[in-house]
Design a protein around this motif. Structure first.
Motif, PDB file in Angstrom:
ATOM      1  N   ALA A  36      -2.746 -10.833  -2.704  1.00 38.96           N
ATOM      2  CA  ALA A  36      -1.283 -10.719  -2.715  1.00 38.96           C
ATOM      3  C   ALA A  36      -0.854  -9.260  -2.837  1.00 38.96           C
ATOM      4  O   ALA A  36       0.195  -8.867  -2.323  1.00 38.96           O
ATOM      5  CB  ALA A  36      -0.704 -11.548  -3.859  1.00 38.96           C
ATOM      6  N   VAL A  37      -1.656  -8.454  -3.519  1.00 39.06           N
ATOM      7  CA  VAL A  37      -1.331  -7.033  -3.664  1.00 39.06           C
ATOM      8  C   VAL A  37      -1.327  -6.345  -2.307  1.00 39.06           C
ATOM      9  O   VAL A  37      -0.390  -5.618  -1.951  1.00 39.06           O
ATOM     10  CB  VAL A  37      -2.337  -6.347  -4.605  1.00 39.06           C
ATOM     11  CG1 VAL A  37      -2.108  -4.834  -4.624  1.00 39.06           C
ATOM     12  CG2 VAL A  37      -2.221  -6.908  -6.009  1.00 39.06           C
ATOM     13  N   ASN A  95      -9.732 -12.377  -2.206  1.00 35.09           N
ATOM     14  CA  ASN A  95      -9.287 -11.548  -3.330  1.00 35.09           C
ATOM     15  C   ASN A  95     -10.321 -10.479  -3.654  1.00 35.09           C
ATOM     16  O   ASN A  95      -9.981  -9.343  -3.983  1.00 35.09           O
ATOM     17  CB  ASN A  95      -9.039 -12.421  -4.560  1.00 35.09           C
ATOM     18  CG  ASN A  95      -7.778 -13.248  -4.435  1.00 35.09           C
ATOM     19  OD1 ASN A  95      -6.801 -12.818  -3.841  1.00 35.09           O
ATOM     20  ND2 ASN A  95      -7.793 -14.446  -4.995  1.00 35.09           N
ATOM     21  N   ASN A 147      -5.545 -10.055  -5.912  1.00 32.51           N
ATOM     22  CA  ASN A 147      -5.683  -8.835  -5.120  1.00 32.51           C
ATOM     23  C   ASN A 147      -5.225  -9.033  -3.679  1.00 32.51           C
ATOM     24  O   ASN A 147      -4.705  -8.103  -3.055  1.00 32.51           O
ATOM     25  CB  ASN A 147      -7.130  -8.356  -5.144  1.00 32.51           C
ATOM     26  CG  ASN A 147      -7.506  -7.742  -6.483  1.00 32.51           C
ATOM     27  OD1 ASN A 147      -6.648  -7.213  -7.193  1.00 32.51           O
ATOM     28  ND2 ASN A 147      -8.765  -7.822  -6.846  1.00 32.51           N
ATOM     29  N   THR A 162      -8.407  -9.864  -9.338  1.00 36.24           N
ATOM     30  CA  THR A 162      -6.996  -9.724  -9.678  1.00 36.24           C
ATOM     31  C   THR A 162      -6.679  -8.304 -10.137  1.00 36.24           C
ATOM     32  O   THR A 162      -7.575  -7.531 -10.502  1.00 36.24           O
ATOM     33  CB  THR A 162      -6.595 -10.700 -10.798  1.00 36.24           C
ATOM     34  OG1 THR A 162      -7.390 -10.434 -11.963  1.00 36.24           O
ATOM     35  CG2 THR A 162      -6.810 -12.141 -10.369  1.00 36.24           C
ATOM     36  N   GLY A 203      -1.157  -7.881   0.536  1.00 40.12           N
ATOM     37  CA  GLY A 203      -0.389  -8.638   1.501  1.00 40.12           C
ATOM     38  C   GLY A 203       1.069  -8.228   1.600  1.00 40.12           C
ATOM     39  O   GLY A 203       1.801  -8.742   2.450  1.00 40.12           O
ATOM     40  N   GLY A 204       1.518  -7.325   0.758  1.00 40.97           N
ATOM     41  CA  GLY A 204       2.908  -6.875   0.775  1.00 40.97           C
ATOM     42  C   GLY A 204       3.003  -5.381   0.563  1.00 40.97           C
ATOM     43  O   GLY A 204       2.000  -4.658   0.545  1.00 40.97           O
ATOM     44  N   ILE A 208       4.485  -4.496  -7.017  1.00 43.01           N
ATOM     45  CA  ILE A 208       3.613  -5.196  -6.079  1.00 43.01           C
ATOM     46  C   ILE A 208       3.882  -6.694  -6.161  1.00 43.01           C
ATOM     47  O   ILE A 208       4.187  -7.217  -7.227  1.00 43.01           O
ATOM     48  CB  ILE A 208       2.116  -4.927  -6.362  1.00 43.01           C
ATOM     49  CG1 ILE A 208       1.773  -5.264  -7.812  1.00 43.01           C
ATOM     50  CG2 ILE A 208       1.742  -3.498  -6.032  1.00 43.01           C
ATOM     51  CD1 ILE A 208       0.307  -5.108  -8.156  1.00 43.01           C
ATOM     52  N   ALA A 209       3.771  -7.346  -5.010  1.00 42.94           N
ATOM     53  CA  ALA A 209       3.891  -8.804  -4.939  1.00 42.94           C
ATOM     54  C   ALA A 209       5.135  -9.312  -5.663  1.00 42.94           C
ATOM     55  O   ALA A 209       5.104 -10.334  -6.345  1.00 42.94           O
ATOM     56  CB  ALA A 209       2.640  -9.469  -5.515  1.00 42.94           C
ATOM     57  N   GLY A 210       6.237  -8.574  -5.557  1.00 42.74           N
ATOM     58  CA  GLY A 210       7.494  -9.024  -6.139  1.00 42.74           C
ATOM     59  C   GLY A 210       7.618  -8.814  -7.631  1.00 42.74           C
ATOM     60  O   GLY A 210       8.563  -9.327  -8.243  1.00 42.74           O
ATOM     61  N   THR A 211       6.718  -8.088  -8.250  1.00 41.43           N
ATOM     62  CA  THR A 211       6.803  -7.819  -9.682  1.00 41.43           C
ATOM     63  C   THR A 211       6.470  -6.361  -9.942  1.00 41.43           C
ATOM     64  O   THR A 211       5.882  -5.682  -9.096  1.00 41.43           O
ATOM     65  CB  THR A 211       5.838  -8.734 -10.469  1.00 41.43           C
ATOM     66  OG1 THR A 211       6.058  -8.580 -11.871  1.00 41.43           O
ATOM     67  CG2 THR A 211       4.393  -8.384 -10.155  1.00 41.43           C
ATOM     68  N   VAL A 247      -1.957 -10.536 -10.936  1.00 42.39           N
ATOM     69  CA  VAL A 247      -1.615 -10.665  -9.518  1.00 42.39           C
ATOM     70  C   VAL A 247      -2.906 -10.749  -8.707  1.00 42.39           C
ATOM     71  O   VAL A 247      -3.769  -9.875  -8.844  1.00 42.39           O
ATOM     72  CB  VAL A 247      -0.780  -9.467  -9.029  1.00 42.39           C
ATOM     73  CG1 VAL A 247      -0.370  -9.656  -7.578  1.00 42.39           C
ATOM     74  CG2 VAL A 247       0.447  -9.278  -9.916  1.00 42.39           C
TER      75      VAL A 247
END
Length: 276
Positions: free
Chosen positions: A163-164, A111, A161, A146, A166-167, A132-135, A159
Motif C-alpha cells: 500500500a505504501v 508486501n 508495504n 509493513t 501503491g500510492g 502514505i496510504a491516506g495516513t 501500513v
C-alpha cells in the motif's frame, strides 16, 4: 566357513568400495561443516553491511536469515549428492513446496517485495514525517511486510508495504525548510495596504520565520463575504507546527488591535407579518 571368516572375506573383496564410501561420507561431512561456517559468515556480513547503511535492524536480520538458510539448503543438497543420494526428487519437492507457498502468500510476498524496494530506493527513513496510504505520521520502522508509523497523538499505524508503494508518498522531512500556507479573510471595508503591513509585521516579529526566502503576503481572492489574503512564511521543518499555531493566534490579535474586522458567516432572517 564361520561368520568371522565370511566377514573378513567380504571386507577384503569390497575394500575399495568401502574406502570410496568412507571418502564420500568424510567429504559430505566436510561440505556440511564448511557450508555451515560459510552460511553464518555470509549472514553476519550481510547484516553488518545493512546495519552500516543504517537500515532497519529487523530487515537486516530477516535478509541475513534468508541468506543463511538458503546456503544451508544448498549445502545439504550438495552433501547428499556427494554420498550418492539422488537429489533431483528433493529439488522437485522443494520447488513444488515453494510454488504452493508462493501462491498461498501472494499478498505477503507483494508486501515483502515492496519492502525490498523501499529499502533500495529509500523514499523515507526512520524518523521522517510522511504521508502514505491516506495516513500521516513519523516513520517508526520499516519491517519485513509493513511500515510502522507513529502519529503526533501517539497512535501506532501499521501500513502494508504494498500500500505504501501503491500510492503517493509525501515526505515532509526531506528538506530542511517548509513553507507555512495561511489564508486570512478580512472585511471588504478593510484597508488592503494596512492589512498587508499588519500581516507581514506579525511574521517578521516571529524569530522562527526565515529571512530567505522572503515572506509572501498577497490578496488571494475576493470571496463572497471577505477579501482573502495568502500569508506564506518559511520556517525550519522542525518549527512548522509551533510556528503555524503561534502565527494564527498572533495574526488574530494583531488584526483586532488594528481594528481590522475578520468577517464570519452570517444569516439574515426577515420576518413578515401577514395581513389578517
Amino acid at each position: 566357513m564361520d561368520v568371522f571368516s565370511e566377514g573378513t572375506s567380504w571386507f577384503e573383496n569390497n575394500q575399495d568400495l568401502l574406502i570410496q564410501y568412507a571418502i564420500n561420507i568424510a567429504a559430505a561431512i566436510l561440505i556440511l561443516f564448511v557450508g555451515m561456517i560459510v552460511a553464518r559468515v555470509m549472514a553476519a556480513s550481510i547484516e553488518k553491511l545493512m546495519n552500516a547503511r543504517k537500515l532497519d535492524s529487523t530487515i537486516s536480520h530477516f535478509v541475513g536469515s534468508m541468506v543463511k538458510y538458503a546456503i544451508i539448503a544448498f549445502v545439504i543438497i550438495a552433501a547428499m549428492s556427494r554420498i550418492g543420494i539422488q537429489t533431483a526428487s528433493f529439488v522437485a519437492i522443494i520447488g513444488a513446496a515453494g510454488l504452493a507457498v508462493g501462491l498461498a502468500l501472494q499478498g505477503s510476498l507483494s508486501n515483502f517485495a515492496a519492502g525490498v524496494l523501499i529499502i533500495g530506493f529509500r523514499p523515507f527513513k526512520a524518523g521522517d514525517y510522511v504521508e502514505i496510504a491516506g495516513t500521516a505520521g513519523s516513520v517508526a520502522s520499516v519491517q519485513i511486510f509493513t511500515t510502522v508509523l507513529k502519529t503526533p497523538d501517539n497512535k501506532q499505524i501499521v501500513v502494508p508495504n504494498a500500500a505504501v508503494l501503491g500510492g503517493n508518498i509525501v515526505n515532509y522531512s526531506t528538506h530542511a525548510t517548509r513553507r507555512i500556507d495561511l489564508v486570512v479573510g478580512v472585511s471588504y471595508k478593510a484597508d488592503l495596504a494596512q492589512t498587508k503591513q499588519v500581516l507581514r509585521a506579525v511574521c517578521e516579529a516571529d524569530s522562527r520565520v526565515l529571512k530567505d526566502p522572503d515572506i509572501t503576503v498577497a490578496v488571494l481572492e475576493l470571496a463572497d463575504s471577505s477579501v482573502n489574503f495568502v500569508v506564506r512564511p518559511w520556517v525550519n521543518s522542525g518549527d512548522y507546527w509551533p510556528a503555524r499555531f503561534d502565527l494564527m493566534e498572533n495574526i488574530k490579535n494583531a488584526l483586532d488591535e488594528a481594528g481590522i474586522e475578520i468577517p464570519f458567516p452570517q444569516m439574515d432572517v426577515h420576518l413578515e407579518k401577514l395581513a389578517d
